[in-house]
Design a protein around this motif. Sequence first.
Motif, short mmCIF file in Angstrom:
data_model
loop_
_atom_site.label_atom_id
_atom_site.label_comp_id
_atom_site.label_asym_id
_atom_site.label_seq_id
_atom_site.Cartn_x
_atom_site.Cartn_y
_atom_site.Cartn_z
N GLY A 46 7.21 -10.02 -5.73
CA GLY A 46 5.95 -9.68 -5.09
C GLY A 46 5.75 -10.27 -3.71
O GLY A 46 4.64 -10.27 -3.18
N GLU A 47 6.83 -10.76 -3.09
CA GLU A 47 6.75 -11.38 -1.77
C GLU A 47 7.50 -10.55 -0.74
O GLU A 47 8.54 -9.95 -1.03
CB GLU A 47 7.37 -12.78 -1.82
CG GLU A 47 7.48 -13.45 -0.45
CD GLU A 47 8.28 -14.75 -0.46
OE1 GLU A 47 7.84 -15.71 0.16
OE2 GLU A 47 9.36 -14.78 -1.11
N TRP A 48 6.96 -10.52 0.49
CA TRP A 48 7.71 -9.97 1.62
C TRP A 48 8.14 -11.14 2.49
O TRP A 48 7.32 -11.87 3.05
CB TRP A 48 6.85 -8.99 2.41
CG TRP A 48 7.54 -8.49 3.66
CD1 TRP A 48 8.89 -8.51 3.92
CD2 TRP A 48 6.94 -7.91 4.81
NE1 TRP A 48 9.15 -7.97 5.16
CE2 TRP A 48 7.98 -7.60 5.73
CE3 TRP A 48 5.62 -7.61 5.15
CZ2 TRP A 48 7.72 -7.02 6.97
CZ3 TRP A 48 5.38 -7.03 6.39
CH2 TRP A 48 6.42 -6.74 7.28
N LEU A 77 5.63 -1.36 2.04
CA LEU A 77 5.92 -2.73 1.63
C LEU A 77 4.74 -3.35 0.87
O LEU A 77 4.93 -4.07 -0.10
CB LEU A 77 6.26 -3.59 2.85
CG LEU A 77 7.59 -3.34 3.54
CD1 LEU A 77 7.83 -4.40 4.60
CD2 LEU A 77 8.74 -3.31 2.56
N ALA A 78 3.53 -3.04 1.34
CA ALA A 78 2.34 -3.56 0.65
C ALA A 78 2.31 -3.07 -0.79
O ALA A 78 2.00 -3.83 -1.72
CB ALA A 78 1.08 -3.14 1.40
N ARG A 128 4.95 -4.89 -2.92
CA ARG A 128 4.53 -6.26 -3.25
C ARG A 128 3.56 -6.25 -4.42
O ARG A 128 3.65 -7.08 -5.33
CB ARG A 128 3.90 -6.93 -2.03
CG ARG A 128 4.91 -7.22 -0.93
CD ARG A 128 4.30 -7.11 0.43
NE ARG A 128 3.61 -8.28 0.88
CZ ARG A 128 2.86 -8.31 1.99
NH1 ARG A 128 2.74 -7.23 2.72
NH2 ARG A 128 2.25 -9.41 2.34
N GLU A 129 2.63 -5.30 -4.41
CA GLU A 129 1.68 -5.20 -5.51
C GLU A 129 2.37 -4.88 -6.83
O GLU A 129 1.92 -5.27 -7.90
CB GLU A 129 0.63 -4.12 -5.20
CG GLU A 129 -0.31 -4.49 -4.06
CD GLU A 129 -1.24 -3.36 -3.70
OE1 GLU A 129 -1.19 -2.31 -4.37
OE2 GLU A 129 -2.03 -3.52 -2.74
N GLY A 170 10.21 -8.14 -4.91
CA GLY A 170 10.47 -9.07 -3.81
C GLY A 170 11.25 -8.35 -2.72
O GLY A 170 12.27 -7.73 -3.00
N ASP A 222 4.65 -12.29 4.17
CA ASP A 222 4.14 -13.49 3.51
C ASP A 222 4.77 -14.75 4.10
O ASP A 222 4.10 -15.75 4.33
CB ASP A 222 4.41 -13.43 2.01
CG ASP A 222 3.71 -12.25 1.35
OD1 ASP A 222 2.47 -12.19 1.40
OD2 ASP A 222 4.41 -11.38 0.80
#
Length: 253
Positions: free
Chosen positions: A29-31, A182-183, A186-187, A191, A206
């Motif tokens: 869940g991270e960019w 990308l948003a 992440r939701e 990753g 992030d």
Amino acid sequence: MEELVVEQVSFAYRGRRVVEGVSLGLRPGEWLALLGPNGAGKSTLLRLMAGLVWPQGGEVWLEGRRLAEYRSWERGQRIAFLPQTGPYPEDLTVEEVVYLGRTPHLGLLGRPGPADAEAVAWAMERTGVVGLRHRLLPTLSGGERQRVLLARALATRPHFLLLDEPTNHLDLHHQAEFLGLLAGLREAGVGVLTVLHDPNLAQRADRVAFMAEGRLLALGSPAEVLSQELLQGVYGAHVRVRSVEGRPVVLIG
């Protein structure tokens, strides 16, 4: 938290060390945006994290296990990698190319089922290539081809998505769509690690990692990493960094 982690990894090509003692982790869940000048070792680091090459020092870990312990199809189910360039199938339609992303999930017969069709349809919809589904890859523009290859990576439904300069050939409209994509990823708990050249595209990440000469120079929030001192020191160019709505904006000249 199950991460994709590189721990003090090093790698050399023909005796030339291109990655030297790099440690970082990509969280679900991270960019994480990876920046640095040409020749910094960014692409090689992605290939190490994807299991396409193996470190000559250090270790790569995937969800608590050494990456080398996974079979290739197991790695392929969990990690999708989109390189800058590569051999592209010239005799396949867009839809057939996107279906290639399902290869790690197919059984012995290799026949796609309803779940594969659903994943392919979802990936094509998210990347805006549904209208291109019957076109051959060589007939597409650079931006269209990039979106198709991104759709192929998404169709894998990976836990971790590694993208090497994914905004190349994308115009401003599709760059904005990509950031929105990308948003959504992440939701969904994916990753995402992207190699970028434009620091202003990394401001919504992030975290930002910055490499130069094979080493990791900085890792932190965009505001922490995208400093005027670091950018000027590495690139040798006069830049100014301004805060706009709490985000760093890099101005050249």
